[in-house]
Design a protein around this motif. Structure first.
Motif, short mmCIF file in Angstrom:
data_model
loop_
_atom_site.label_atom_id
_atom_site.label_comp_id
_atom_site.label_asym_id
_atom_site.label_seq_id
_atom_site.Cartn_x
_atom_site.Cartn_y
_atom_site.Cartn_z
N ARG A 127 0.61 -1.15 0.06
CA ARG A 127 0.00 -0.01 0.09
C ARG A 127 1.00 1.45 -0.12
NH1 ARG A 127 -4.36 -0.05 4.53
NH2 ARG A 127 -5.09 1.45 3.17
N ILE B 233 -4.36 3.48 -7.20
CA ILE B 233 -5.26 2.66 -8.09
C ILE B 233 -5.90 4.02 -8.50
CG2 ILE B 233 -7.09 2.27 -6.43
CD1 ILE B 233 -7.49 -0.55 -8.26
N LEU C 120 -4.78 2.03 -2.36
CA LEU C 120 -5.16 0.86 -2.12
C LEU C 120 -5.88 0.52 -0.95
CD1 LEU C 120 -2.89 -1.83 -3.81
CD2 LEU C 120 -5.01 -1.35 -4.90
N THR C 121 -7.00 -0.09 -0.57
CA THR C 121 -7.55 -0.35 0.77
C THR C 121 -6.88 -1.70 1.07
OG1 THR C 121 -9.20 -1.85 -0.32
CG2 THR C 121 -9.72 0.52 0.20
N GLU D 248 -8.30 -4.42 -0.92
CA GLU D 248 -7.80 -4.48 -2.33
C GLU D 248 -6.57 -5.13 -2.35
OE1 GLU D 248 -10.30 -0.78 -4.31
OE2 GLU D 248 -8.60 -0.64 -3.23
N ALA D 249 -5.54 -4.70 -1.67
CA ALA D 249 -4.30 -5.29 -1.58
C ALA D 249 -4.25 -6.60 -1.35
CB ALA D 249 -3.44 -4.49 -0.55
N ASP E 293 -6.49 -9.07 -2.27
CA ASP E 293 -7.03 -9.50 -3.35
C ASP E 293 -6.11 -9.88 -4.06
OD1 ASP E 293 -9.56 -9.81 -1.88
OD2 ASP E 293 -10.31 -8.05 -3.14
N LEU E 294 -4.79 -8.94 -4.19
CA LEU E 294 -3.62 -9.25 -5.13
C LEU E 294 -2.92 -10.17 -5.04
CD1 LEU E 294 -2.88 -5.22 -5.79
CD2 LEU E 294 -4.02 -6.81 -7.41
N ASP F 218 -6.61 -3.90 -13.87
CA ASP F 218 -7.04 -4.74 -12.88
C ASP F 218 -7.80 -5.86 -13.28
OD1 ASP F 218 -9.27 -3.64 -13.60
OD2 ASP F 218 -10.19 -3.20 -11.77
N ARG G 261 -9.96 -0.68 -13.86
CA ARG G 261 -8.93 0.27 -13.26
C ARG G 261 -7.45 0.05 -13.67
NH1 ARG G 261 -10.74 1.29 -7.21
NH2 ARG G 261 -10.60 -1.12 -7.12
N LEU H 83 -3.42 0.01 -11.86
CA LEU H 83 -2.45 0.22 -10.59
C LEU H 83 -1.52 0.63 -10.88
CD1 LEU H 83 -2.87 -3.76 -9.65
CD2 LEU H 83 -3.88 -1.86 -8.09
#
Length: 264
Positions: A14, A19, A45-46, A49-50, A52-53, A161, A196, A198
């Motif tokens: 983060r 994003i 990034l939340t 969201e981070a 999820d990557l 994304d 979106r 990154l």
């Protein structure tokens, strides 16, 4: 499916990743008409969201994005020619990657995107590479590319994304003879699908290994007054069925952490 990044902690990612939404250009100086570029609405990034990557044990190694670092030779900040010369003899990861240089690019500071089509003299925005010319079904087997930022300025890796296989599934019913292309990424946005971008910060000496045939991507020198030289190397030809690395047992709701793949 979207990108999967190898990283340590969520807070580490983060700190260097934002994003934003994307848009299509229209008759803008320096850009191909219809190029896809990020908007100026960057936000951190939340934590969700981070997370999820992060890849899990089913993620093929050849589809991963990996951040790397290489100690660079001592060079004067104004010596751009010296950086280009250094790239030609640099072993990018001390024996851990092919040493045949694919090429270099010098980008001025404060460019939203950097890749230019030399045949038209314009930047093309987010795009997919096509070195291996693979069709839809085997696109994820393409060779990954290593890029190092040789400085003197900072640089960013931009990645969409959603990967190009996901994009083609949304656009076409018949995929048997489909060869994914940058035009598909542009069309995906033009017909109203949500995409979106990154942005991952790369200091001089930082780089990435990424499946650039699979993920729409580009470079950027936003927020940097200094130019940046990037050097690129292409990975080895992939095996027909590259095995995934074994993963640990995930905690509930969490993806297991991965070891760094040894092969490109």
């Amino acid at each position: 499916m979207g990108p999967r990044l190898l990283f340590g902690t969520v807070s580490d990612l983060r700190r260097r990743c934002d994003i934003a939404s994307v848009r299509l250009t229209s008759s803008e100086p320096g850009y191909d008409t219809g190029a896809l570029i990020p908007c100026d609405d960057w936000e951190p990034l939340t934590a969700v969201e981070a997370e999820d990557l992060r890849p899990d044990d089913t993620t093929p190694d050849q589809t991963l994005v990996q951040l790397v670092h290489r100690q660079l030779p001592n060079l004067d900040p104004d010596d751009l020619a010296g950086r280009l010369e250094a790239a030609a003899t640099l072993d990018p990861l001390n024996g851990g990657w092919p040493t045949t240089l694919l090429g270099c690019t010098a980008s001025p500071g404060n460019w939203t995107t950097t890749t230019e089509d030399s045949t038209i003299g314009r930047r093309i925005g987010l795009h997919v590479d096509n070195f291996d010319r693979l069709p839809y079904a085997t696109r994820h087997h393409g060779r990954r590319r290593l890029c190092l930022n040789l400085g003197p300025g900072i640089r960013y890796l931009l990645i969409a994304d959603r990967d190009v296989q996901h994009i083609c599934r949304a656009l076409y019913d018949d995929l048997d003879h489909n060869y994914p292309h940058t035009d598909d990424v542009r069309r995906y946005v033009a017909v109203g699908h949500h995409l979106r971008c990154l942005r991952i910060r790369l200091e001089p000496g930082d780089g990435y290994i990424a499946p650039t045939e699979l993920l729409p991507h580009d470079g950027s020198t936003m927020n940097s007054a200094e130019p940046s030289i990037a050097a690129f190397w292409l990975g080895r030809q992939p095996k027909a069925h590259a095995p995934s690395l074994p993963g640990g047992t995930p905690a509930p709701g969490k993806a297991p952490r991965r070891k760094i793949p040894a092969e490109p």
